[in-house]
Design an enzyme around this catalytic site. Structure first.
Site, mmCIF file in Angstrom:
data_model
loop_
_atom_site.group_PDB
_atom_site.id
_atom_site.type_symbol
_atom_site.label_atom_id
_atom_site.label_comp_id
_atom_site.label_asym_id
_atom_site.label_seq_id
_atom_site.Cartn_x
_atom_site.Cartn_y
_atom_site.Cartn_z
ATOM 1 C CG ASP A 243 -2.106 -0.961 1.008
ATOM 2 O OD1 ASP A 243 -2.550 -1.128 -0.142
ATOM 3 O OD2 ASP A 243 -2.547 -1.557 1.995
ATOM 4 C CG ASP B 176 -6.821 -4.035 -3.778
ATOM 5 O OD1 ASP B 176 -7.114 -5.065 -4.399
ATOM 6 O OD2 ASP B 176 -7.412 -3.696 -2.747
HETATM 7 N N1 GLY Z 1 -7.789 -3.257 -0.109
HETATM 8 C C1 GLY Z 1 -8.062 -1.957 -0.551
HETATM 9 C C2 GLY Z 1 -9.475 -1.748 -0.837
HETATM 10 O O1 GLY Z 1 -10.281 -1.953 0.054
HETATM 11 O O2 GLY Z 1 -9.821 -1.401 -1.926
#
Ligand code: GLY
Length: 395
Positions: free
Chosen positions: A117, A178
């Protein structure tokens, strides 16, 4: 249906004198966002940059805050919103707050990646800050973060590991859809530094994901699991979706956004085709008001919660994708994006009830977390989409 009715009214309105043209629509919607941001800043006084706005529950009226830590993923969105609001208004109060909320995140460059992230966190904060101010220290932070991100790359597999702490649980090297968004930091880092390595890794990640993460119809798994030693694909499954073989709305949104962005940097035709294919199946299955249910395959539909965040991500992506696709198809993507934004504006505003731009997003439904909330990333992509629309109309 209430939402569908409002959407029909809004759609009719676009075509009549006295109602919003697309450019005045984006202006008024951006002004609304700026007013909500200003209100949130007032409510957050005295500002503590170490506390990051994350969500607002349906029965709450103010941002719920999370302490900044390496274990979150959403800390970049609030400074990103402040940068975008500064871009729209030119008002120094937003720039000062954006700098404060951005600069507390710099500690991340000095520690091993907790997970993938980092790109979300740093490109939305420092990335937008650098784009608007050219502050050379911001560039240094983004480049250092690119070095942290590529530490997660497994050359056997050909992707970045998403969650190091979940390798045992998933039984292998896990990559979630993601993760495509983090490639923006890597492509940018190659252009900014002249070192091609970041972009090479980004391309390998995008290629491997394209091969294993999609079903033949263009819908995607949330998670792909690979053998970390041999690189073999083991299985596609879900973490935040309804089922392993369902289409989780925000996961599909990341796919559309991710491959559109990859095409921006590479002009690789395969990425544009992937973005279109992922977009087409998403658009085909949308409900009438163009805001998806949290998962397209939840059997509780139409009683299932919506995900306004996915709609905002996709609207932003489609505005960009429309510029890469000629003719009727490109025009249709732009029209869909405008209609999504109009629908969000008509029926999903935080408005007087709370300072978020949008309500009715879903965070992690299987965990029972943030269902039908206002969530900060919905607002980030909403204001980004509105700025993209405004810029397109002014071009
Ligand atoms: N894992 C990131 C989202 O909830 O999109």
């Amino acid at each position: 249906m209430k939402n569908a009715f409002k959407w029909v009214v809004a759609s009719l309105c676009i075509g009549f004198a006295g109602c919003s043209s697309p450019s005045s629509f984006s202006e008024q919607a951006l002004d609304y966002c700026a007013a909500q941001t200003e209100r949130a800043l007032e409510e957050l006084q005295p500002l503590d940059y170490m506390l990051s706005p994350r969500n607002i529950a349906p029965d709450e009226h103010q941002w719920s805050l999370r302490p900044v830590s390496k274990e979150l993923w959403t800390e970049g969105f609030w400074p990103g919103i402040l940068w975008y609001t500064y871009e729209h208004t030119g008002d120094e109060q937003f720039r000062q707050a954006a700098e404060g909320y951005t600069e507390v995140l710099g500690f991340l460059k000095d520690m091993p990646a907790y997970d993938h992230d980092l790109g979300f966190i740093i490109f939305n904060s420092y990335g937008n800050g650098y784009r608007l101010t050219q502050n050379p220290q911001y560039k240094e932070v983004i480049l250092a973060i690119a070095d942290r991100i590529i530490e997660l790359f497994n050359p056997q597999v050909g992707t970045l590991l998403s969650w190091p702490r979940e390798v045992e649980n998933f039984g292998g090297h896990n990559t979630i859809m993601d993760n495509m968004i983090n490639l923006e930091t890597l492509f940018w880092a190659s252009e900014a530094s002249g070192n091609p390595r970041y972009a090479e890794i980004a391309r390998m990640h995008a290629d491997t994901t394209m091969e294993y993460h999609f079903r033949p119809d263009g819908s995607s798994y949330h998670v792909a699991v690979y053998n970390a030693e041999t690189g073999a694909f083991m299985r596609g499954c879900t973490h935040q979706g309804y089922a392993d073989d369902s289409m989780w709305a925000r996961g599909q949104a990341w796919a559309i956004y991710g491959y559109t962005m990859c095409y921006r940097f590479t002009k690789d035709e395969r990425y544009r085709e992937m973005a279109c294919k992922a977009a087409d199946i998403y658009l085909k299955q949308l409900p009438e008001d163009l805001v998806p249910y949290w998962d397209f395959n939840d059997p509780k539909i139409p009683a299932a919660p919506r995900d306004a965040s996915a709609a905002a991500v996709v609207a932003s992506a489609l505005i960009e994708l429309s510029g890469y696709v000629d003719g009727e198809q490109g025009a249709a993507y732009l029209k869909s994006a405008e209609q999504m934004l109009q629908s969000l504006d008509a029926s999903y505003r935080g408005g007087d009830a709370c300072p978020a731009f949008l309500i009715h997003s879903t965070g992690h439904h299987p965990a029972g977390s943030e269902i039908d909330y206002a969530i900060v990333y919905a607002d980030y992509y909403y204001i980004e989409a509105l700025l993209r629309l405004k810029q397109l109309r002014q071009a």
